[in-house]
Design a protein around this motif. Structure first.
Motif, PDB file in Angstrom:
ATOM      1  N   ALA A 209      36.711 -51.009  24.733  1.00 42.95           N
ATOM      2  CA  ALA A 209      36.300 -51.044  26.144  1.00 42.95           C
ATOM      3  C   ALA A 209      34.796 -51.279  26.295  1.00 42.95           C
ATOM      4  N   GLY A 210      34.097 -51.476  25.178  1.00 42.38           N
ATOM      5  CA  GLY A 210      32.672 -51.775  25.238  1.00 42.38           C
ATOM      6  C   GLY A 210      31.757 -50.567  25.144  1.00 42.38           C
ATOM      7  N   GLU A 211      32.330 -49.403  24.864  1.00 46.90           N
ATOM      8  CA  GLU A 211      31.488 -48.217  24.678  1.00 46.90           C
ATOM      9  C   GLU A 211      30.818 -48.280  23.311  1.00 46.90           C
ATOM     10  N   LEU A 212      29.701 -47.590  23.208  1.00 42.94           N
ATOM     11  CA  LEU A 212      28.977 -47.446  21.947  1.00 42.94           C
ATOM     12  C   LEU A 212      28.924 -45.951  21.631  1.00 42.94           C
ATOM     13  N   PRO A 213      30.041 -45.373  21.182  1.00 44.58           N
ATOM     14  CA  PRO A 213      30.088 -43.923  20.949  1.00 44.58           C
ATOM     15  C   PRO A 213      29.220 -43.509  19.764  1.00 44.58           C
ATOM     16  N   VAL A 214      28.860 -42.250  19.724  1.00 46.76           N
ATOM     17  CA  VAL A 214      28.084 -41.721  18.613  1.00 46.76           C
ATOM     18  C   VAL A 214      28.947 -41.785  17.349  1.00 46.76           C
ATOM     19  N   LEU A 215      28.394 -42.410  16.318  1.00 40.71           N
ATOM     20  CA  LEU A 215      29.052 -42.510  15.008  1.00 40.71           C
ATOM     21  C   LEU A 215      28.071 -41.965  13.978  1.00 40.71           C
ATOM     22  N   GLY A 216      28.303 -42.225  12.722  1.00 39.15           N
ATOM     23  CA  GLY A 216      27.440 -41.704  11.668  1.00 39.15           C
ATOM     24  C   GLY A 216      26.132 -42.443  11.475  1.00 39.15           C
ATOM     25  N   TRP A 217      25.913 -43.540  12.185  1.00 40.02           N
ATOM     26  CA  TRP A 217      24.701 -44.346  12.048  1.00 40.02           C
ATOM     27  C   TRP A 217      24.004 -44.411  13.390  1.00 40.02           C
ATOM     28  N   LYS A 218      22.701 -44.648  13.394  1.00 39.16           N
ATOM     29  CA  LYS A 218      21.952 -44.750  14.651  1.00 39.16           C
ATOM     30  C   LYS A 218      22.450 -45.949  15.449  1.00 39.16           C
ATOM     31  N   GLY A 219      22.643 -45.706  16.741  1.00 38.55           N
ATOM     32  CA  GLY A 219      23.059 -46.791  17.627  1.00 38.55           C
ATOM     33  C   GLY A 219      23.983 -46.325  18.734  1.00 38.55           C
ATOM     34  N   GLY A 220      24.695 -45.241  18.530  1.00 43.06           N
ATOM     35  CA  GLY A 220      25.619 -44.760  19.546  1.00 43.06           C
ATOM     36  C   GLY A 220      24.914 -43.968  20.630  1.00 43.06           C
ATOM     37  N   VAL A 221      25.554 -43.886  21.777  1.00 43.68           N
ATOM     38  CA  VAL A 221      24.994 -43.137  22.904  1.00 43.68           C
ATOM     39  C   VAL A 221      26.073 -42.257  23.515  1.00 43.68           C
ATOM     40  N   SER A 222      25.717 -41.014  23.821  1.00 43.73           N
ATOM     41  CA  SER A 222      26.676 -40.109  24.447  1.00 43.73           C
ATOM     42  C   SER A 222      26.390 -39.923  25.926  1.00 43.73           C
ATOM     43  N   ARG A 223      25.160 -40.249  26.324  1.00 39.64           N
ATOM     44  CA  ARG A 223      24.783 -40.105  27.732  1.00 39.64           C
ATOM     45  C   ARG A 223      23.592 -41.015  28.012  1.00 39.64           C
ATOM     46  N   SER A 224      23.326 -41.234  29.290  1.00 39.07           N
ATOM     47  CA  SER A 224      22.159 -42.017  29.675  1.00 39.07           C
ATOM     48  C   SER A 224      20.914 -41.178  29.452  1.00 39.07           C
ATOM     49  N   LEU A 225      19.888 -41.820  28.953  1.00 35.57           N
ATOM     50  CA  LEU A 225      18.604 -41.155  28.735  1.00 35.57           C
ATOM     51  C   LEU A 225      17.578 -41.752  29.688  1.00 35.57           C
ATOM     52  N   LYS A 226      16.439 -41.074  29.864  1.00 35.39           N
ATOM     53  CA  LYS A 226      15.384 -41.599  30.737  1.00 35.39           C
ATOM     54  C   LYS A 226      14.938 -42.976  30.273  1.00 35.39           C
ATOM     55  N   LYS A 227      14.729 -43.091  28.978  1.00 34.24           N
ATOM     56  CA  LYS A 227      14.410 -44.397  28.396  1.00 34.24           C
ATOM     57  C   LYS A 227      15.745 -45.111  28.217  1.00 34.24           C
ATOM     58  N   ARG A 228      15.974 -46.189  28.926  1.00 33.44           N
ATOM     59  CA  ARG A 228      17.282 -46.833  29.016  1.00 33.44           C
ATOM     60  C   ARG A 228      17.617 -47.733  27.825  1.00 33.44           C
ATOM     61  N   ASP A 229      16.709 -47.829  26.860  1.00 35.89           N
ATOM     62  CA  ASP A 229      16.998 -48.681  25.717  1.00 35.89           C
ATOM     63  C   ASP A 229      16.622 -47.974  24.425  1.00 35.89           C
ATOM     64  N   LYS A 230      17.278 -48.386  23.363  1.00 36.34           N
ATOM     65  CA  LYS A 230      17.020 -47.800  22.050  1.00 36.34           C
ATOM     66  C   LYS A 230      17.401 -48.816  20.982  1.00 36.34           C
ATOM     67  N   PHE A 231      17.076 -48.486  19.756  1.00 31.96           N
ATOM     68  CA  PHE A 231      17.419 -49.348  18.627  1.00 31.96           C
ATOM     69  C   PHE A 231      18.539 -48.714  17.827  1.00 31.96           C
ATOM     70  N   GLY A 232      19.322 -49.553  17.159  1.00 31.14           N
ATOM     71  CA  GLY A 232      20.409 -49.074  16.328  1.00 31.14           C
ATOM     72  C   GLY A 232      20.479 -49.850  15.023  1.00 31.14           C
ATOM     73  N   SER A 233      21.211 -49.291  14.100  1.00 32.04           N
ATOM     74  CA  SER A 233      21.375 -49.836  12.759  1.00 32.04           C
ATOM     75  C   SER A 233      22.474 -50.907  12.719  1.00 32.04           C
ATOM     76  N   LEU A 234      22.289 -51.892  11.853  1.00 34.10           N
ATOM     77  CA  LEU A 234      23.358 -52.876  11.644  1.00 34.10           C
ATOM     78  C   LEU A 234      24.590 -52.213  11.031  1.00 34.10           C
ATOM     79  N   LYS A 235      24.388 -51.089  10.323  1.00 35.84           N
ATOM     80  CA  LYS A 235      25.526 -50.354   9.765  1.00 35.84           C
ATOM     81  C   LYS A 235      26.409 -49.801  10.893  1.00 35.84           C
ATOM     82  N   TYR A 236      25.774 -49.330  11.982  1.00 31.60           N
ATOM     83  CA  TYR A 236      26.533 -48.899  13.156  1.00 31.60           C
ATOM     84  C   TYR A 236      27.350 -50.074  13.690  1.00 31.60           C
TER      85      TYR A 236
END
Length: 129
Positions: free
Chosen positions: A53-80
């Motif tokens: 459905a296009g969600e990016l859930p929290v997994l074992g690698w950086k990149g997932g999101v569980s909620r909106s943060l003040k800073k609306r963007d972040k970086f993630g790992s290619l492993k994610y």
């Protein structure tokens, strides 16, 4: 060196590989992450549906999101990204030289998946934020 890592969803899981073959080879562990995603899709169908459905859930690698943060963007790992593709039942297809920007359908957070570890290495994880 190959810059694009690809593997068909029809390919059987690999077996009998050493730690170095899994994590230190030319694919940088992306195939293993993708295989883990495929396994998790079978064990956790709800997680797989969220990824589809296009969600990016929290997994074992950086990149997932569980909620909106003040800073609306972040970086993630290619492993994610590799694990996420496996969870979706997709072929593995990652370019080691390119960044890929995605927006989580649930939180609307923008995540840039990057080969540059320095961009996400010191970034707080979802667990710390």
């Amino acid at each position: 060196m190959t810059h694009r890592i690809q593997c068909s969803i029809k390919a059987p899981p690999r077996s009998g590989l050493t730690r170095d073959q899994l994590w230190e080879a030319e694919d940088k562990g992306l195939i293993k992450c993708w295989e883990v995603g495929r396994e998790r899709a079978a064990k956790f169908p709800d997680l797989s549906k969220r990824c589809l459905a296009g969600e990016l859930p929290v997994l074992g690698w950086k990149g997932g999101v569980s909620r909106s943060l003040k800073k609306r963007d972040k970086f993630g790992s290619l492993k994610y990204l590799a694990q996420w593709q496996g969870l979706r039942g997709e072929d593995l297809d990652i370019d080691l030289t390119q960044e890929r920007v995605m927006t989580c359908s649930r939180t609307k957070m923008v995540v840039t998946f990057t080969p540059d570890r320095s961009k996400y290495f010191n970034q707080p994880s979802e667990m710390e934020a």
